[in-house]
Design a protein around this motif. Structure first.
Motif, short mmCIF file in Angstrom:
data_model
loop_
_atom_site.label_atom_id
_atom_site.label_comp_id
_atom_site.label_asym_id
_atom_site.label_seq_id
_atom_site.Cartn_x
_atom_site.Cartn_y
_atom_site.Cartn_z
N VAL A 174 -4.07 6.34 -3.45
CA VAL A 174 -3.32 5.30 -2.76
C VAL A 174 -3.44 4.04 -3.59
O VAL A 174 -4.54 3.66 -4.00
CB VAL A 174 -3.85 5.06 -1.33
N ARG A 175 -2.32 3.41 -3.84
CA ARG A 175 -2.31 2.15 -4.61
C ARG A 175 -2.23 0.97 -3.65
O ARG A 175 -1.43 0.98 -2.72
CB ARG A 175 -1.13 2.12 -5.56
N VAL A 176 -3.07 -0.02 -3.90
CA VAL A 176 -3.04 -1.28 -3.15
C VAL A 176 -2.71 -2.35 -4.16
O VAL A 176 -3.50 -2.63 -5.07
CB VAL A 176 -4.39 -1.56 -2.46
N VAL A 211 0.88 -1.18 0.00
CA VAL A 211 0.00 0.00 0.00
C VAL A 211 0.91 1.22 0.00
O VAL A 211 1.73 1.37 0.89
CB VAL A 211 -0.93 0.00 1.22
N TYR A 212 0.77 2.07 -1.00
CA TYR A 212 1.65 3.24 -1.13
C TYR A 212 0.98 4.29 -1.99
O TYR A 212 0.02 3.97 -2.69
CB TYR A 212 3.01 2.82 -1.71
N PRO A 213 1.41 5.54 -1.99
CA PRO A 213 2.45 6.15 -1.16
C PRO A 213 1.90 6.48 0.22
O PRO A 213 0.69 6.54 0.43
CB PRO A 213 2.80 7.43 -1.90
N GLY A 244 -4.41 -14.11 5.68
CA GLY A 244 -5.15 -13.51 6.78
C GLY A 244 -5.59 -12.09 6.45
O GLY A 244 -5.98 -11.80 5.33
N ILE A 245 -5.46 -11.22 7.44
CA ILE A 245 -5.86 -9.81 7.29
C ILE A 245 -4.65 -8.93 7.57
O ILE A 245 -3.96 -9.12 8.57
CB ILE A 245 -7.00 -9.45 8.26
N SER A 246 -4.41 -7.96 6.70
CA SER A 246 -3.35 -6.99 6.91
C SER A 246 -3.97 -5.61 7.06
O SER A 246 -4.95 -5.29 6.40
CB SER A 246 -2.38 -6.97 5.72
N SER A 247 -3.40 -4.81 7.94
CA SER A 247 -3.88 -3.45 8.18
C SER A 247 -2.77 -2.46 7.87
O SER A 247 -1.63 -2.68 8.24
CB SER A 247 -4.30 -3.27 9.64
N ILE A 265 -6.53 1.00 6.17
CA ILE A 265 -6.92 0.14 5.05
C ILE A 265 -6.72 -1.30 5.49
O ILE A 265 -5.61 -1.70 5.85
CB ILE A 265 -6.09 0.45 3.79
N LYS A 266 -7.82 -2.07 5.53
CA LYS A 266 -7.76 -3.49 5.88
C LYS A 266 -7.88 -4.30 4.60
O LYS A 266 -8.79 -4.07 3.80
CB LYS A 266 -8.88 -3.86 6.84
N VAL A 267 -6.99 -5.25 4.45
CA VAL A 267 -6.95 -6.07 3.25
C VAL A 267 -7.02 -7.55 3.66
O VAL A 267 -6.23 -8.00 4.49
CB VAL A 267 -5.65 -5.81 2.44
N VAL A 268 -7.97 -8.28 3.09
CA VAL A 268 -8.10 -9.71 3.34
C VAL A 268 -7.41 -10.44 2.19
O VAL A 268 -7.70 -10.19 1.02
CB VAL A 268 -9.58 -10.14 3.44
#
Length: 87
Positions: A26-28, A17-19, A77-80, A70-73
């Protein structure tokens, strides 16, 4: 019996996730099945999204400056990710 470290659920080598800090976009990037954006009060917000080659681009243009989560599944698992949006 050996002690094995627990895998952290806050970061994933498969998702970027940036920048950070960000101004408008924001790019994911990476492989994920679900993405959620929360404001600093924990409320889910809906942002305009564009599909990219390797993920999605989130448009924060009409949002207030501040901290967002930003929460990503994904498969592991799950990343924040905490993102600071500036104007």
């Amino acid at each position: 019996m050996p002690i094995t470290p627990r895998r952290s659920q806050t970061r994933s080598p498969e998702v970027r996730v940036y920048p950070n800090p960000a101004i408008e976009e924001v790019r994911v990037e990476g492989k994920f099945t679900y993405l959620q954006v929360l404001d600093s009060y924990g409320r889910e917000i809906t942002l305009p999204r564009m599909a990219g080659n390797t993920g999605e681009v989130l448009n924060f243009k009409d949002q207030q400056p501040g901290l967002y989560l930003i929460k990503v599944v994904h498969d592991l698992g799950i990343s924040s990710f905490r993102i600071l949006v500036k104007k």
